[in-house]
Scaffold this active site. Structure first.
Site, mmCIF file in Angstrom:
data_model
loop_
_atom_site.group_PDB
_atom_site.id
_atom_site.type_symbol
_atom_site.label_atom_id
_atom_site.label_comp_id
_atom_site.label_asym_id
_atom_site.label_seq_id
_atom_site.Cartn_x
_atom_site.Cartn_y
_atom_site.Cartn_z
ATOM 1 N N PRO A 119 0.609 -1.220 -0.034
ATOM 2 C CG PRO A 119 -0.054 -1.175 2.553
ATOM 3 C CD PRO A 119 0.751 -2.410 1.427
ATOM 4 C CG HIS A 120 1.493 3.023 2.114
ATOM 5 N ND1 HIS A 120 0.124 4.054 2.352
ATOM 6 C CD2 HIS A 120 0.978 2.482 4.038
ATOM 7 C CE1 HIS A 120 -0.759 3.713 2.682
ATOM 8 N NE2 HIS A 120 -0.781 2.987 3.505
ATOM 9 C CE1 TYR A 121 5.537 7.738 -0.758
ATOM 10 C CE2 TYR A 121 4.208 7.147 1.290
ATOM 11 C CZ TYR A 121 4.542 8.077 -0.109
ATOM 12 O OH TYR A 121 3.788 9.157 0.262
ATOM 13 C CG ASN A 122 5.714 -1.078 0.311
ATOM 14 O OD1 ASN A 122 4.209 -1.092 -0.013
ATOM 15 N ND2 ASN A 122 6.200 -1.187 1.491
ATOM 16 N N GLY A 138 6.987 1.747 2.699
ATOM 17 C CA GLY A 138 8.914 1.531 3.024
ATOM 18 C C GLY A 138 9.280 0.495 3.336
#
Length: 221
Positions: A119-122, A138
């Protein structure tokens, strides 16, 4: 665990085109060189309930794609998937039903099986993520050794030679990766295992455990 098989890591999703592919091979890393051709065949042949978004990109029903997302084929996106702003899908990717590809997350040559969250900055390259697997903000699945050699999987003192230059990570069903964690090439997180935030992982981590640091692993109670 002397070997790690797809049957150890994943349950069947009930999505035929994913299950038929994933369980066609014994070991998960053997799937990675096959993803591109398989995805291309799915797109070219089409599937019931799917539509061609544009050349090379097949999508299911109730798919939400943000205007600022970038998708390069071949790619198959299942039903009820959400692709959020800034997501970058670079090709050879299958995203299973009810999954999330989040803001500024990047995928290439990867499979998300079902209800999988990135979902986020992967970064997810050359990887397979099981059903209900989750990556914290992250967290990164590194897919290339610094010496550029083929990836070796380290498992309880045994070295499994893959002969494959790029392997990210394999996450079993319900694996949960903490924020900012980095999984080195060839890392395998087995079913129901949780990785603490900011942890660096290398090797195979057993099912139903908590990875508190690189070498501190405890069983879930």
């Amino acid at each position: 665990m002397s070997n790690i098989t797809n049957n150890d890591l994943f349950d069947k999703t009930g999505i035929d085109y994913i299950d038929n592919f994933v369980f066609s091979q014994k070991n998960p890393w053997d799937l990675l060189p096959l993803i591109g051709n398989y995805t291309k065949k799915l797109v070219e042949s089409g599937m019931d309930g799917f539509t061609l978004l544009e050349e090379g990109i097949l999508i299911g029903k109730n798919v939400t794609i943000a205007k600022t997302a970038t998708i390069i084929g071949p790619c198959v996106i299942g039903h009820n998937v959400e692709i959020r702003p800034g997501a970058y899908i670079r090709g050879n990717v299958i995203v299973g039903d009810e999954s999330v590809v989040g803001n500024s997350s990047e995928l290439k040559n990867a499979i998300l099986m079902k209800h999988t969250q990135v979902p986020h900055y992967n970064y997810v390259g050359d990887s397979i993520l099981g059903s209900y697997a989750h990556m914290g903000a992250g967290s990164i699945l590194s897919n290339l050794r610094s010496d550029n050699k083929a990836v070796i999987i380290h498992n309880e003192g045994e070295e499994i030679t893959t002969g494959i230059r790029k392997i990210g990570a394999i996450l079993g069903d319900h694996a949960d990766i903490g924020c900012g964690a980095v999984l080195n090439p060839g890392t395998i997180i087995c079913k129901n295992t949780q990785v603490y935030p900011l942890t660096m992982c290398r090797g195979v981590y057993r099912a139903n455990s908590i990875v508190k640091s690189t070498k501190e692993i405890v069983d879930k109670k």
